[in-house]
Design an enzyme around this catalytic site. Sequence first.
Site, PDB file in Angstrom:
ATOM      1  N   SER A 306      39.740  40.123  51.259  1.00  0.00           N
ATOM      2  CA  SER A 306      38.299  40.128  51.469  1.00  0.00           C
ATOM      3  C   SER A 306      37.523  40.393  50.180  1.00  0.00           C
ATOM      4  O   SER A 306      37.573  39.596  49.259  1.00  0.00           O
ATOM      5  CB  SER A 306      37.973  41.154  52.556  1.00  0.00           C
ATOM      6  OG  SER A 306      36.686  40.983  53.049  1.00  0.00           O
ATOM      7  N   ASP A 317      38.128  32.288  38.668  1.00  0.00           N
ATOM      8  CA  ASP A 317      37.385  31.029  38.594  1.00  0.00           C
ATOM      9  C   ASP A 317      36.523  30.931  37.344  1.00  0.00           C
ATOM     10  O   ASP A 317      36.267  29.830  36.829  1.00  0.00           O
ATOM     11  CB  ASP A 317      36.493  30.868  39.829  1.00  0.00           C
ATOM     12  CG  ASP A 317      37.273  30.402  41.044  1.00  0.00           C
ATOM     13  OD1 ASP A 317      38.492  30.158  40.918  1.00  0.00           O
ATOM     14  OD2 ASP A 317      36.664  30.277  42.124  1.00  0.00           O
ATOM     15  N   LYS A 331      41.567  36.169  53.059  1.00  0.00           N
ATOM     16  CA  LYS A 331      40.512  36.376  54.057  1.00  0.00           C
ATOM     17  C   LYS A 331      39.181  35.925  53.468  1.00  0.00           C
ATOM     18  O   LYS A 331      38.634  36.570  52.578  1.00  0.00           O
ATOM     19  CB  LYS A 331      40.425  37.843  54.474  1.00  0.00           C
ATOM     20  CG  LYS A 331      39.310  38.111  55.486  1.00  0.00           C
ATOM     21  CD  LYS A 331      39.278  39.583  55.884  1.00  0.00           C
ATOM     22  CE  LYS A 331      38.174  39.845  56.894  1.00  0.00           C
ATOM     23  NZ  LYS A 331      36.827  39.751  56.319  1.00  0.00           N
TER      24      LYS A 331
END
Length: 566
Positions: A306, A317, A331
């Site tokens: 999460s 990223d 998640k």
Amino acid sequence: MTNFGRPFHKHIPLFMKKLFYTVAALFVATLIAQGATRSKKADVAANLDVFNSVVKELQTNYVDSIDVEKSVTTAINAMLGQLDPYTEYIPRSAQDEFRSRNTGEYAGIGSYIMARNGNVYISGPHEGSPADRAGLRHGDLIMTVDGDTVLGMSTDKVSERLKGPKGSVVKVTVKRPYVADSIISVEMVRDKIQIPSVPYYGIVRDNIGYILLSQFTDKSADEVKAALDYLIKERSAEGLIFDLRDNGGGYLESAVKILGYFLPKGTEVLRTRGKGVLDEKVYKTTSKPIAGDIPLVVLTDGGTASASEITSGALQDLDRAVIMGSRSFGKGLVQTTRDLPYDGLLKVTVAKYYIPSGRLIQAIDYSHRNADGTVGRIPDSLTTEFTTAGGRKVRDGGGITPDVTVEYPDISRITYNVVSDNWAFDFANKYAAEHEKILPIGEFEIDDSIYADFKRSIDPAKFNYDKVCETILDRLKEAAKIEGYMSDSLMAQIGVLEGMMKHPLDKDLDTHRDAIAPYLEREIAERYFHRKGEVQSVLRHDVAIDSAVTLLKDPVRYKSLLAPKK
């Protein structure tokens, strides 16, 4: 605040009468089927009328009495159980636990407790808490609370009695192992307990800073900032290790704020998308970074979920950190709470989140269930390729895959049982009862004398563990008989193998000493230095820390991992 809660499995009660449960299940199935086709409000209202009528009829006419509150709660849980494990109904009675789970704050004595042998024990008081100041210790058997026995009670029931308003007094009687005067009574003044989300930070070695973040609460960002200020400004850290292993998540806003410490102001780190085309929200960093250039390694594992995946995924990223460890949980669902009548709460999944590359890291497809109701992970073959800001290839649908995988040593069965059956826990209690103090972490170690004492503390008659080699040989004999290969000569050969592999417990403990000793060390360290000491002890034997330090001391390799492959 939006909550990205920890992954867990709901347990639907089984006390329902069969007739009521069947009707409730049919009602649930109807609602879900119609919801899938965006049912009209009139359809929903009609089904609610049917459900209301069923409850009234059962309450009036069913042969036995029905606990309506429990029955309706079961029906609600059955409906939510068909969606995802994060959408849950929280009745008023469970809201204190829900809030403390997400804020790390509650009022009580400040101690972990554990169930064992049908009773409840102190498993570790928080440093500086009322329990700690009163002298409660690991292994204390809780006998009475305010004069009432709690022997045989569950941890939930005992926890309820130990918690209470700040400033109120509670008297607890415990039985302490390994001391002469074993029955001890203490009075404590309950206080607000704030469990730190950063239980430890410091320099691990070679000027490399380390921060352990265990959860994302509303105070996590401030705690991480304090750790960064100390490591960078006061200790001149040359690199940072940010440990998100076993961090099941928490508040989204805390994750975004923490990302702002490492990324330029105004950087997009997350998008959430709900049911409607207008239900999209973009999250950007809002502060000037305080650790914008320092080399960074983020540790992840299967318990990283999460908000932890938002943090590690965004840093990956944007090519800001090397992710190290093992693949995260996966998640990508957002929850928020809605008020319900009669002080109830509904924690409901309202959106999915997308990290900067555009990928969704949700690993389990709850919308498509197997015939038996189970759900599975998205196959790697069905995932989609994305690119980081610098052009590196990453994939969606399976959590965050680390840039560097860390292989941990396998745990032997005997080591597992030493820990899981509380032999290490009990020995640490015995050691602490017999030794007033120990050397500082880093100097204290499990020497020959301590390990010999540990071995003597184990009762072979009570130590049960599966000896894998013996089990395999038993299965081999069974298979040989079934397949017709068993003969006197084969039995003789198997007998030789059995003799070679049949070791007494004492020898097995010696064989696996190098694996067992670190568990003993961390347990003993916690008795004297609380959670911080335990973490410091663990870090001394952590192969991921070794790998991270080695990488941060090698700038060429570090930069190459953040560059696209040619």
